[in-house]
Design a protein around this motif. Structure first.
Motif, mmCIF file in Angstrom:
data_model
loop_
_atom_site.group_PDB
_atom_site.id
_atom_site.type_symbol
_atom_site.label_atom_id
_atom_site.label_comp_id
_atom_site.label_asym_id
_atom_site.label_seq_id
_atom_site.Cartn_x
_atom_site.Cartn_y
_atom_site.Cartn_z
ATOM 1 N N UNK A 149 0.870 -1.189 0.000
ATOM 2 C CA UNK A 149 0.000 0.000 0.000
ATOM 3 C C UNK A 149 0.904 1.235 0.000
ATOM 4 N N UNK A 150 0.878 1.988 -1.089
ATOM 5 C CA UNK A 150 1.764 3.149 -1.235
ATOM 6 C C UNK A 150 0.964 4.405 -1.552
ATOM 7 N N UNK A 151 1.521 5.518 -1.116
ATOM 8 C CA UNK A 151 0.941 6.791 -1.531
ATOM 9 C C UNK A 151 1.420 7.099 -2.947
ATOM 10 N N UNK A 152 0.815 8.095 -3.545
ATOM 11 C CA UNK A 152 1.210 8.477 -4.901
ATOM 12 C C UNK A 152 2.660 8.936 -4.937
ATOM 13 N N UNK A 153 3.087 9.669 -3.918
ATOM 14 C CA UNK A 153 4.466 10.158 -3.858
ATOM 15 C C UNK A 153 5.455 8.995 -3.727
ATOM 16 N N UNK A 154 5.102 7.999 -2.915
ATOM 17 C CA UNK A 154 5.983 6.840 -2.767
ATOM 18 C C UNK A 154 6.078 6.056 -4.077
ATOM 19 N N UNK A 155 4.952 5.866 -4.728
ATOM 20 C CA UNK A 155 4.957 5.166 -6.020
ATOM 21 C C UNK A 155 5.822 5.899 -7.035
ATOM 22 N N UNK A 156 5.671 7.206 -7.099
ATOM 23 C CA UNK A 156 6.472 8.004 -8.030
ATOM 24 C C UNK A 156 7.960 7.894 -7.696
ATOM 25 N N UNK A 157 8.287 7.916 -6.407
ATOM 26 C CA UNK A 157 9.688 7.814 -5.993
ATOM 27 C C UNK A 157 10.270 6.446 -6.357
ATOM 28 N N UNK A 158 9.515 5.374 -6.113
ATOM 29 C CA UNK A 158 10.007 4.033 -6.447
ATOM 30 C C UNK A 158 10.160 3.843 -7.955
ATOM 31 N N UNK A 159 9.202 4.348 -8.720
ATOM 32 C CA UNK A 159 9.277 4.229 -10.177
ATOM 33 C C UNK A 159 10.455 5.036 -10.719
ATOM 34 N N UNK A 160 10.649 6.241 -10.192
ATOM 35 C CA UNK A 160 11.783 7.065 -10.618
ATOM 36 C C UNK A 160 13.101 6.380 -10.250
ATOM 37 N N UNK A 161 13.190 5.861 -9.035
ATOM 38 C CA UNK A 161 14.407 5.166 -8.610
ATOM 39 C C UNK A 161 14.687 3.944 -9.461
ATOM 40 N N UNK A 162 13.645 3.155 -9.732
ATOM 41 C CA UNK A 162 13.805 1.967 -10.566
ATOM 42 C C UNK A 162 14.275 2.348 -11.968
ATOM 43 N N UNK A 163 13.691 3.399 -12.527
ATOM 44 C CA UNK A 163 14.083 3.856 -13.862
ATOM 45 C C UNK A 163 15.539 4.279 -13.889
ATOM 46 N N UNK A 164 15.979 5.027 -12.877
ATOM 47 C CA UNK A 164 17.373 5.466 -12.821
ATOM 48 C C UNK A 164 18.333 4.292 -12.638
ATOM 49 N N UNK A 165 17.946 3.339 -11.805
ATOM 50 C CA UNK A 165 18.782 2.147 -11.616
ATOM 51 C C UNK A 165 18.885 1.357 -12.917
ATOM 52 N N UNK A 166 17.775 1.223 -13.633
ATOM 53 C CA UNK A 166 17.796 0.481 -14.895
ATOM 54 C C UNK A 166 18.652 1.187 -15.957
ATOM 55 N N UNK A 167 18.587 2.506 -15.998
ATOM 56 C CA UNK A 167 19.434 3.260 -16.929
ATOM 57 C C UNK A 167 20.898 3.043 -16.578
ATOM 58 N N UNK A 168 21.230 3.124 -15.303
ATOM 59 C CA UNK A 168 22.608 2.889 -14.860
ATOM 60 C C UNK A 168 23.071 1.476 -15.152
ATOM 61 N N UNK A 169 22.200 0.496 -14.885
ATOM 62 C CA UNK A 169 22.523 -0.900 -15.139
ATOM 63 C C UNK A 169 22.774 -1.135 -16.635
ATOM 64 N N UNK A 170 21.909 -0.588 -17.472
ATOM 65 C CA UNK A 170 22.066 -0.746 -18.919
ATOM 66 C C UNK A 170 23.320 -0.077 -19.446
ATOM 67 N N UNK A 171 23.615 1.119 -18.943
ATOM 68 C CA UNK A 171 24.822 1.833 -19.359
ATOM 69 C C UNK A 171 26.072 1.064 -18.931
#
Length: 107
Positions: free
Chosen positions: A51-73
């Protein structure tokens, strides 16, 4: 001493690059990189199923996206260093030059 065969092959065409495993060692390395992705994806999935708030969901999605970009690079840089690089522009120029030589020889 003979140079060891590189595990990847990189086809380069300007800014475009395509890196492929070349041999068994290349496939093993690619598999290890994919296995390293599993904890990242499972952690993200576990976090998003709570159960997440909108801000938490946005933070997790942003973090996941940044980690995936770093991992791919990191993966692409690591593989490129261990690749035999073939410049397709030079290959095409060479083939055109050879074709022109063949045509000149026919006259």
């Amino acid at each position: 001493m003979a140079e060891e065969e590189k595990p990847f092959i990189c086809f380069k065409n300007g800014w475009n690059m395509k890196i492929e495993p070349r041999n068994r060692k290349g496939w093993l390395y690619l598999s290890l990189w994919m296995l390293a992705l599993l904890p990242i994806v499972f952690t993200f999935t576990w976090l998003m199923n709570r159960e997440l708030s909108t801000a938490q969901s946005a933070a997790f999605i942003t973090g996941f996206t940044l980690v995936m970009i770093g991992w791919g690079f990191a993966m692409s840089r690591w593989m490129k260093v261990r690749s035999e690089v073939i410049d397709m522009n030079l290959m095409i120029d060479f083939m055109r030059e050879r074709e022109a030589q063949k045509k000149r020889g026919r006259r």
